[in-house]
Design an enzyme around this catalytic site. Structure first.
Site, PDB file in Angstrom:
ATOM      1  N   THR A 331       2.186   8.512  17.652  1.00 26.55           N
ATOM      2  CA  THR A 331       2.100   7.339  16.786  1.00 26.55           C
ATOM      3  C   THR A 331       3.490   7.000  16.285  1.00 26.55           C
ATOM      4  O   THR A 331       4.418   7.809  16.409  1.00 26.55           O
ATOM      5  CB  THR A 331       1.190   7.595  15.559  1.00 26.55           C
ATOM      6  OG1 THR A 331       1.844   8.509  14.675  1.00 26.55           O
ATOM      7  CG2 THR A 331      -0.154   8.155  15.957  1.00 26.55           C
ATOM      8  N   ASP A 332       3.623   5.783  15.732  1.00 24.06           N
ATOM      9  CA  ASP A 332       4.895   5.458  15.083  1.00 24.06           C
ATOM     10  C   ASP A 332       4.794   5.845  13.618  1.00 24.06           C
ATOM     11  O   ASP A 332       3.822   6.465  13.185  1.00 24.06           O
ATOM     12  CB  ASP A 332       5.256   3.980  15.283  1.00 24.06           C
ATOM     13  CG  ASP A 332       4.279   3.046  14.573  1.00 24.06           C
ATOM     14  OD1 ASP A 332       3.443   3.541  13.805  1.00 24.06           O
ATOM     15  OD2 ASP A 332       4.365   1.826  14.795  1.00 24.06           O
ATOM     16  N   LYS A 333       5.787   5.473  12.825  1.00 24.48           N
ATOM     17  CA  LYS A 333       5.838   5.918  11.421  1.00 24.48           C
ATOM     18  C   LYS A 333       4.683   5.398  10.588  1.00 24.48           C
ATOM     19  O   LYS A 333       4.357   5.951   9.547  1.00 24.48           O
ATOM     20  CB  LYS A 333       7.166   5.482  10.784  1.00 24.48           C
ATOM     21  CG  LYS A 333       7.342   3.973  10.667  1.00 24.48           C
ATOM     22  CD  LYS A 333       8.687   3.616  10.076  1.00 24.48           C
ATOM     23  CE  LYS A 333       8.884   2.116   9.993  1.00 24.48           C
ATOM     24  NZ  LYS A 333       7.915   1.462   9.112  1.00 24.48           N
ATOM     25  N   THR A 334       4.040   4.309  11.025  1.00 24.73           N
ATOM     26  CA  THR A 334       2.934   3.736  10.245  1.00 24.73           C
ATOM     27  C   THR A 334       1.587   4.286  10.664  1.00 24.73           C
ATOM     28  O   THR A 334       0.573   3.935  10.094  1.00 24.73           O
ATOM     29  CB  THR A 334       2.906   2.203  10.407  1.00 24.73           C
ATOM     30  OG1 THR A 334       2.640   1.892  11.779  1.00 24.73           O
ATOM     31  CG2 THR A 334       4.221   1.585   9.988  1.00 24.73           C
TER      32      THR A 334
END
Length: 358
Positions: A331-334
């Site tokens: 996943t990305d940071k969000t």
């Protein structure tokens, strides 16, 4: 830039140009005649519904596994040679397996249909100089809508007035922090998350108030584009389905091999041909693991039940195994999930950084 381009890229031009392209005056809104004309052109403001599986389709899907097909053939052969005990046992396993799978998946389908029916949102809109509340699906491009805290954006909207509006866009961009919106245009090449003068269908106004003009409805919205991409995604068999299908093919060949070997050996030994063929088929039927499909179905049904207790709906029973087989999620940071195309390039550890070759 022509009128259609100004409407489509309303985020990169002043609000006045968008209003001009949509031929609407904010204090008056659209006339009833304009609404009817645009409704005929653009249709209702709703996403295209994915055709749900019928009860017959769900029931038929329970018999598409290679192992099940082998069992069906084995049961048919058992009954044709009047081996009642084996035939009834196989038939019982098939019925129980199909019944469990059907009931579990049918409940999931009905639950998802119920979720879709929860909609029915309303929105305040200005038409013919009057402010009124209408169903969100009655919106058309050019409608002037009034937004307050707690409202769900019913379409893609270009803001023309913003009073400290903060919007939760996590459903669309994955950004968990509410985004502060304003009316000034942004760069023509601004990514979706940076179009701060736009509200997108499916996002929620956390605080503030304002007004906006609808620029896109239904499948023309950004959420509609995502829905279309999701609907066109290729469907793959789950790891369990692939393994069971491989096992089913092997069982079929092994069964045929056993039957042929037994029949051939008996005929060479001078035994009665009819008796040897019957014996070979009986041994072949006995070699089929009747309990395997029902064990797999019960395990998956148990997983679906446990997930349902945590408010997670599974559309198809085998999808439970896919989630269970997942070991790493990128996943990305969000927290936004990727489309399975990320590549690990660098690993950071206390002992140093390591770069991975392609």
């Amino acid at each position: 830039m022509n009128r259609d381009e100004r409407r489509a890229k309303g985020y990169s031009v002043p609000a006045g140009q968008v209003l001009e392209a949509l031929e609407v005056d904010p204090p008056q809104g659209l006339s009833e005649e304009a609404v009817r004309s645009r409704m005929e052109t653009y249709g209702p403001n709703r996403l295209r519904e994915v055709k749900t599986r019928s009860a017959w389709q769900i029931l038929l899907d329970q018999f598409k596994s290679m192992v099940i097909i082998v069992l069906v053939l084995a049961g048919a052969v058992a009954f044709s040679f009047q081996h009642w005990a084996e035939g009834i046992a196989i038939a019982a396993v098939l019925l129980v397996n199909a019944g469990l799978g059907f009931v579990t998946e049918w409940k999931a389908v009905r639950s998802m249909e119920a979720l879709r029916e929860i909609g029915g949102d309303t929105i305040r809109v200005r038409r013919a100089g009057e402010e009124r509340e209408i169903a969100a699906e009655e919106l058309v491009p050019g409608d002037i809508i009034v937004l307050d805290s707690g409202d769900l954006a019913p379409a893609d909207v270009r803001l023309i007035e913003a009073n400290n509006i903060r919007v939760n866009e996590s459903a669309l961009t994955g950004e968990s922090v509410p985004v502060l919106k304003q009316v000034d245009p942004v760069a023509d090449d601004a990514p979706l998350a940076d179009r701060t003068c736009m509200l997108f269908k499916g996002t929620t106004v956390n605080e503030g108030s304002g007004e906006g003009v609808v620029t896109a409805t239904g499948m023309d919205t950004e959420l509609g584009h995502i829905s279309e991409l999701a609907g066109s995604a290729e469907k793959e068999a789950t790891p369990l389905q692939k393994r069971l299908n491989r096992l089913g093919r092997r069982l079929a060949w092994i069964t045929v091999g056993i039957a042929a070997a037994i029949a051939g050996a008996g005929l060479l030994a001078g035994q009665d041909p009819a008796r040897m063929i019957e014996t070979a088929i009986a041994l072949g039927v006995a070699a089929i693991p009747e309990g395997l499909p029902i064990v797999a179905t019960i395990a998956l049904a148990r997983g679906m039940y446990l997930m349902a207790r945590r408010n997670a709906l599974i559309h198809k029973l085998p999808a439970v195994e896919t989630l269970g087989a997942t070991r790493v999620i990128f996943t990305d940071k969000t927290g936004t999930l990727t489309e399975n195309r990320m590549t690990l390039r660098r690993v950071i550890t206390p002992d140093g950084d390591f770069t991975l070759d392609e």
